[in-house]
Each structure stands twice: as C-alpha cells, then as structure tokens.
Enzyme design. Structure first.
Site, mmCIF file in Angstrom:
data_model
loop_
_atom_site.group_PDB
_atom_site.id
_atom_site.type_symbol
_atom_site.label_atom_id
_atom_site.label_comp_id
_atom_site.label_asym_id
_atom_site.label_seq_id
_atom_site.Cartn_x
_atom_site.Cartn_y
_atom_site.Cartn_z
ATOM 1 N N LYS A 78 23.358 -32.309 19.359
ATOM 2 C CA LYS A 78 23.569 -31.804 20.720
ATOM 3 C C LYS A 78 24.541 -32.730 21.453
ATOM 4 O O LYS A 78 24.464 -33.957 21.309
ATOM 5 C CB LYS A 78 22.222 -31.755 21.452
ATOM 6 C CG LYS A 78 22.276 -31.146 22.852
ATOM 7 C CD LYS A 78 20.878 -31.118 23.467
ATOM 8 C CE LYS A 78 20.849 -30.467 24.839
ATOM 9 N NZ LYS A 78 19.495 -30.457 25.427
ATOM 10 N N SER A 153 17.824 -25.915 26.884
ATOM 11 C CA SER A 153 19.238 -26.202 26.961
ATOM 12 C C SER A 153 19.923 -26.500 25.632
ATOM 13 O O SER A 153 21.149 -26.450 25.559
ATOM 14 C CB SER A 153 19.447 -27.412 27.886
ATOM 15 O OG SER A 153 18.855 -28.575 27.331
ATOM 16 N N SER A 177 13.449 -27.805 26.260
ATOM 17 C CA SER A 177 14.813 -27.537 25.771
ATOM 18 C C SER A 177 15.010 -27.631 24.271
ATOM 19 O O SER A 177 16.090 -27.322 23.776
ATOM 20 C CB SER A 177 15.808 -28.476 26.454
ATOM 21 O OG SER A 177 16.060 -28.059 27.769
#
Lengths: 487, 84
Positions: A78, A153, A177
């Site tokens: 990420k 997210s 997330s």
C-alpha cells in the site's frame, strides 16, 4: 492453472518448476493486462523487483532449506508504506514525487525474507476512506465487478490479490481498512493486535489506531506473512516487546470446544439480508466443527462510530500538520510563509482529508475539547471494557466484516453513509484487538466476509478460527473474473 | 488550511451533519471512566542513550521543495503583517 498461494509457490520454487524471474514476469504481465480497468497501482517498481528477484534466485540456490517461504515471491505494498527511494504518495497530490529516505520496518522484514516488491498500491488519500474513491489518482475497481468499489482504504492492495496479480500484499487498518476491502474483494485480510507490527515507516493517519497487516488468498498464507513482519521494533515506541506466538503452531488445531460469541449489535438493521444469511451459514459451519456459539452483547457499538470519528480525525489533524510545504511534499509558492502554508494545504489535500482535519481541529479546540475529544477518550475506555467482559465469556467473536457487499462507485456521496461502512470493524481498532476477514459466501456474485476477533495478543487464535472455517468451506477457492483470466 | 468560499459552504453542511450524529456521545455517562489515550500498557519507552548514525543532511533535504546548501528555504515569516 489458478493463481497460486504463497505455500504453493514456495514449493514450486524449490522443486525447480518455476523461478523468481518467471513469477515476476507473470505478475507484471498480469498487471499490464488488468491495470487499465483496475487502477490498483500507483507505481510499478520494475527495477527494484528485478534486483530482488535475482537476489532471491541466489538465496534459493544457495540455501533452499533455510530460505524464507516468502523468498522470491512477488508482492505489493500500500502506498502509505515507505520504501527508500521509491515514490510514496499516500494517494495524495501533497506527496506526488516524494521519495522516502528510508524503508519502514515491516517492509524491510519482508525484503530481508527475500520478498519481491512489484509496486505500490492505490488507496484512499492518507488512508481516509472506505471505498478507495478518495485517491487523488482515481478510484480502484473491484475485480468482481469493475463498476463497484473494492472497499477501502487499502482498495488497491485488496484488488491486486483478488485479481490474481500477486499472492499477497500489505495494507493498513485504522478503522477497517484491511478487513472491509478484504471482505468486498473476497480475499483474506488481517489486522493484528495494535503494537504487534511496527509502524515505523508507515505514513501516519491516526497513530493510536493504525496497524499494518496482510492480504492473502488463504489464512495459512496470512499466518506466514504475519510471522515475517510481527515483533518488537525499537524504532516504534508503541511496538510491544512481548514474544510473538508462532501463528503456524496451532493453525490446524480446529475450533472443537471453543466458545464463540456473536455480538447482537453487529447484525443490526443496517446489515444487508444476503450478508446476514451468508454469515449465519458460516456460524453453522463453525458449530459443525465443534465450536459452541452464543449471543453476546457489545452495547456501545452504536457510539463507537462517534468515538472513532472524533479520535481518528483529531489524531489526523495533528499528524497531517507536517504537510506544510517546507521539508517535503508539494508547495504553492507565495511571498509570505503563512500564505504559502494556506495555499499549499488547500491545494494539496482532497475533500475527505480536509473534512477530517477540520473535524479533528474542532474536536481538539479549547472550547470543545472536553465535550468531544475527552468524552470520546472516555467512551473508548468503555468500548475496550466491553470487549474484555465479552472475552471472559467466549474465546473469540464471529460476525460480519461489512454490513454490505461492494457498492457501486459514486453511490455513497454523503460522508456519513460512507462512515457507516466501518461500523463493525472500527471497534476492534478502538480496543486494539486483532481481527481478520475470511471469505464466507456470495450475494449476486459479490463476496461476503466473515470477521473473527479475539483478545489482544491472541492473533494466533484469530488465525486458527479463520483457518478452521476456511478449511471447511471452499469460498476462498472461487476466483474473481480477473484471476480466472490469469489462469 | 486555505479553503475557497464554495468549500467552506459545503464543509459547513457536512460537518454539521457529522457533528449532529456524533452528539449521541454526550448521552453516555462517563463519570466513572478514565480516558484511553492508547490501548497498550507501555509507558515512558526509552531507547538506550547511545549515538546512532543520523540520516544526514543530503537525505533529509532530498524531498524539500526549495533548499539552499544545508537549509530549507521559506518565504518571509513576517510577510502577512508586512503585506497588511
């Protein structure tokens, strides 16, 4: 051939049927084919990956028996996780072009194990969101239906595993997330106990809640990645020095005799009927495996959302004060310093970040501190106490990961309705307890996730329950259309 | 944070709705509850007081928008007052 797991690839690398370079070429070819539709990556790190693949090739040749199971296997990170010299934007215009001067601890541990990083994945700006629609670089599509969101997210990290480009990725979970996008993309996603994984080198959103964790296709793979990244790090003062239980030791011991609790508040009115049916079927599977299920209560679930949306924005407003255009990130030039700050932050942050900075600043301001921030901190204590009380009655909690399946892009433009996505994941962040999402069914072709939550530092128990469920079902073997294309 | 008038108007409505929702927190009796600032039980964590290799000026300055030698360059700090 279906996309394979870490365990399968590690065996293939050792019996000579594949090489790190061949796996890397497959991964890049798959990303090239799917990226136009999915937009899961912000940066593809070809040069780094080739160096790492060649190093892994040498390690596997010289030390095949002692090399980590992760050695030579492609993965993605990420874009809130810092890698030395590799652009890291956190999905924000503010950090376009930012190349960190160091690599974070969790990432370094994977690199030391021989991992091959193929790229940085798209995410909501500074990890704030539940759909990955808040990225400054465009939304990510769900590999099960590209008109729908992958959750957020960590949407890019979930989507790339679900699409079959890589067998695992890292994400971060501040209010759900990792777990929510894992549920919406039909993969495994694990948020370990707060303090288990070092946050050094993670771009901070809400420091008392943020935790790094893996996305994988199976729970066993999840345990392998967790084992590689968990453990004390002197560079993170909240990193816990206690020894880490080997997550693989008890992974296969099943749930016979275990007491599992179903919080009645987690299956409330907002739960879609299809999700409820899938999760209730999962409860029966666990019962058939020998677990005892009973209803429990976490009465403050309703107010936990309010606690979260004070504490997370308050910490965010403080953490994001560093983006002022002076030391790193973008700057809008103005003759005076104050005007430069205002214009830089106004131009660099997107709508959701601005909303949370405003909300957090308000909650921390002198006239409202007691009513909002201090009150939220007290109710946070209550949320933790309720978990502790429940865990005197049961060994773990089982429940939905998300009240809904993946929704259509643009369908939740009201901030509050988006915040509701996290209603059954964020209490675990407030209490610092570990939670996992494991695939448990489909509604109209869209994946549903079962969440398992255990007491703090019982990460191995979370993995054990999830593994027992997974092994009794075959939902984790069903591939998204993009992964079938890869086969 | 510089916001346009249009942004201010939109944020006003959104923040009001969020704060209305959050207001339910005020109904919780917290008279006997301590505050949780962090979930861990670690306090006053110190590292050994030993010098370590610093990151170095070149690396620290690598991402700065404007630099001069080993310095970050910014506009006049008193600019607002002078402008006014």
């Amino acid at each position: 051939m279906t996309p394979r797991t870490i365990t399968e690839l590690a065996a293939a690398l050792r019996d000579g049927s594949t090489t790190p370079r061949a796996l890397l070429d497959d991964a890049f070819a798959h990303v090239d084919r799917t990226e136009k539709e999915l937009n899961a990556y912000l940066t593809v790190t070809r040069e780094l990956a080739e160096l790492q693949a060649d190093a892994a090739m040498r390690t596997l040749a010289d030390h095949p028996d002692t090399a980590s199971p992760l050695c030579g296997i492609p993965m993605a990170l990420k874009d809130v996780l810092c890698v030395d010299g590799i652009e890291t934007t956190a999905g924000s215009k503010m950090l376009r072009g930012f190349k960190p001067p160091y690599t974070g601890t969790a990432v370094q541990r994977l690199f030391d194990a021989g991992a091959v990083c193929i790229g940085k994945t798209n995410c909501d700006e500074f990890a704030m969101g539940s759909s990955t629609e808040n990225s400054a670089y465009g939304p990510v599509s769900n590999p099960w239906d590209i008109e729908r969101v992958p959750g957020g997210s960590s949407g890019g990290s979930a989507a790339t595993v679900a699409a079959g480009s890589v067998p695992y990725s890292l994400g971060t979970d501040t209010g759900g997330s990792i777990r929510q996008p894992a549920a919406l993309c039909g993969v495994v996603g694990f948020k370990p106990t707060y303090g288990r994984i070092s946050r050094y080198g993670l771009i901070a959103f809400a420091s008392s809640l943020d935790q790094i964790g893996p996305f994988t296709r199976t729970v066993e793979d999840c345990a392998l990645v967790y084992a590689a990244i968990a453990g004390h790090d002197p560079r993170d003062s909240t990193s816990d020095p206690r020894a880490v239980d080997d997550p693989l030791a008890a992974l296969h011991t099943g749930v016979a005799g275990m007491r599992l609790g179903i919080p009645r508040e987690y299956l409330g009115e907002g739960t879609e009927p299809g999700v409820r049916a899938a999760v209730e079927a999962a409860f029966r599977v666990l019962e058939a495996q020998g677990a005892t299920l009973r209803e429990v209560s976490l009465p403050s679930t309703d107010v936990a959302l309010s606690v979260y949306y004070i504490i997370a924005p308050a910490e965010c407003s403080s953490n994001l004060a560093r983006y002022d255009g002076v030391r790193f990130g973008n700057r809008v030039e103005r003759p005076s310093l104050t005007e430069m700050y205002l214009q830089t932050r106004g131009a660099g942050f997107g709508n959701e970040v601005k909303r949370r900075v405003m909300l957090g600043t308000y909650a921390l301001s002198s006239g409202y501190y007691d009513a909002y921030y201090r009150q939220a901190q007290k109710v946070r204590t209550l949320v933790s106490q309720e978990f502790e009380a429940v865990f005197t009655e049961v060994d773990a909690i089982v429940c939905p990961t998300s009240p809904s399946v993946a929704f259509t892009m643009g369908s939740r433009d009201d901030p509050l309705s988006m915040y509701m996505c996290d209603v059954v994941t964020l209490p675990a962040n407030l209490a610092g307890v570990p939670g996992i999402s494991v695939p448990c069914g489909f509604v109209d072709g869209l994946p549903v996730g079962l969440q398992v939550i255990a007491p703090r530092f019982e990460d191995a128990r979370v993995l054990r329950v999830a593994h027992a469920y997974e092994q009794a079902t075959d939902f984790h073997t069903v591939r998204s259309p993009y992964a079938r294309e890869a086969a | 944070m510089g916001l346009s008038d249009a942004e201010k108007n939109r944020l006003l409505g959104e923040l009001e709705a969020i704060l209305d929702h959050i207001a339910r927190l005020q109904k919780v009796d917290t008279s006997t509850l301590a505050e949780t600032a962090q979930v861990g039980d670690l306090v006053n964590v110190m590292r050994p007081d030993e010098p370590e290799e610093p990151i170095g000026a070149a690396a620290a300055l690598r991402n700065a928008p404007v630099t001069d030698g080993n310095y970050f360059v910014v506009g006049a700090i008193q600019g607002v007052e002078l402008d006014a």
